[in-house]
Enzyme design. Structure first.
Site, PDB file in Angstrom:
ATOM      1  N   ILE A 119     -28.664  21.199  34.288  1.00  0.00           N
ATOM      2  CA  ILE A 119     -27.836  19.993  34.384  1.00  0.00           C
ATOM      3  C   ILE A 119     -28.508  18.831  33.650  1.00  0.00           C
ATOM      4  O   ILE A 119     -28.134  17.682  33.851  1.00  0.00           O
ATOM      5  CB  ILE A 119     -27.558  19.609  35.848  1.00  0.00           C
ATOM      6  CG1 ILE A 119     -28.862  19.272  36.588  1.00  0.00           C
ATOM      7  CG2 ILE A 119     -26.805  20.712  36.569  1.00  0.00           C
ATOM      8  CD1 ILE A 119     -28.648  18.666  37.965  1.00  0.00           C
ATOM      9  N   GLU A 150     -22.970  20.168  21.766  1.00  0.00           N
ATOM     10  CA  GLU A 150     -21.824  19.998  22.663  1.00  0.00           C
ATOM     11  C   GLU A 150     -20.647  19.454  21.856  1.00  0.00           C
ATOM     12  O   GLU A 150     -20.766  18.392  21.257  1.00  0.00           O
ATOM     13  CB  GLU A 150     -22.158  19.019  23.803  1.00  0.00           C
ATOM     14  CG  GLU A 150     -23.198  19.536  24.772  1.00  0.00           C
ATOM     15  CD  GLU A 150     -23.609  18.505  25.808  1.00  0.00           C
ATOM     16  OE1 GLU A 150     -23.236  17.326  25.667  1.00  0.00           O
ATOM     17  OE2 GLU A 150     -24.325  18.865  26.744  1.00  0.00           O
ATOM     18  N   HIS A 169     -20.306  19.290  30.206  1.00  0.00           N
ATOM     19  CA  HIS A 169     -21.066  18.095  30.557  1.00  0.00           C
ATOM     20  C   HIS A 169     -20.224  17.138  31.413  1.00  0.00           C
ATOM     21  O   HIS A 169     -20.121  15.938  31.129  1.00  0.00           O
ATOM     22  CB  HIS A 169     -21.560  17.380  29.297  1.00  0.00           C
ATOM     23  CG  HIS A 169     -22.816  16.593  29.525  1.00  0.00           C
ATOM     24  ND1 HIS A 169     -23.683  16.276  28.514  1.00  0.00           N
ATOM     25  CD2 HIS A 169     -23.356  16.052  30.646  1.00  0.00           C
ATOM     26  CE1 HIS A 169     -24.696  15.564  28.980  1.00  0.00           C
ATOM     27  NE2 HIS A 169     -24.519  15.419  30.278  1.00  0.00           N
ATOM     28  N   GLY A 171     -20.545  17.052  34.959  1.00  0.00           N
ATOM     29  CA  GLY A 171     -21.093  17.101  36.309  1.00  0.00           C
ATOM     30  C   GLY A 171     -20.843  15.842  37.117  1.00  0.00           C
ATOM     31  O   GLY A 171     -20.852  15.866  38.342  1.00  0.00           O
TER      32      GLY A 171
END
Length: 205
Positions: A119, A150, A169, A171
């Protein structure tokens, strides 16, 4: 016909087995290894404690106050944490020291039943080594909220593996989290404008 807890699975007479890939892995009483016991790592440890998980952590500096609060055990060597953990979570900043922190050597130290969770930043993991480890069942699985780059190219091998979960991405993608981040940013800006200490100042490494 097989029935359990309201679930029905049809099995033909000549079928000797059925797939159980949908079964999860129990976290209660499992060992969680946190690499990076900063504010986020500590919050993860607090939540893990509620599941009676054994908590290990590796950090540049020992965090005695935090480890006592959640019953965590400090691993001075990251290798010890990797060898013992059922789940390894990466919660570190991306720096020259943490770039490709987890590579082929580190993955081979992990249990074959372990899951790697990232993470932090994608480049903390050597993704080529991770693909190889997942393909060859060196580790059981990976859960990635971050990748490098990404987003990943559509033909990236990670996207074709059935033992990896990838989220883009997101979270912190909740209404409440976005509101809190906006409020924190405003508080920092107001502090600067009023020549006051910055509440969430980030110091360069």
């Amino acid at each position: 016909m097989y029935s359990h807890a309201g679930c029905h699975i049809a099995v033909s007479p000549d079928t000797k087995y059925f797939a159980v890939d949908w079964l999860g892995v129990e976290v209660t009483r499992a060992t969680l290894g946190i690499i990076g016991m900063g504010s986020i790592g500590y919050k993860v440890a607090q939540r893990a404690r509620a599941f009676n998980m054994r908590i290990l952590y590796h950090n540049r500096n020992r965090r005695r106050k935090e480890e006592e609060a959640v019953g965590a055990h400090y691993c001075a060597k990251m290798e010890d944490l990797l060898q013992q953990s059922d789940f390894v979570m990466l919660v570190v900043n991306l720096t020259p020291e943490t770039h490709k922190l987890i590579g082929k050597k580190e993955l081979r130290l992990m249990k074959p039943t372990a899951t790697l969770i990232n993470i932090s930043r994608g480049a903390v993991i050597d993704q080529d080594a991770l693909v190889e480890a997942l393909q060859n069942k060196v580790i059981r699985a990976a859960a990635l909220d971050v990748t490098y780059p990404e987003p990943l190219p559509r033909d990236h091998p990670l996207l074709n593996l059935n033992n990896v979960i990838i989220t883009p991405h997101i979270g912190t993608a909740t209404v409440q989290a976005l509101h809190m981040m906006a409020e924190e940013a405003i508080a920092n800006m107001l502090a600067v404008l009023n020549d006051q200490p910055i509440p969430s100042e980030v110091f360069p490494k």
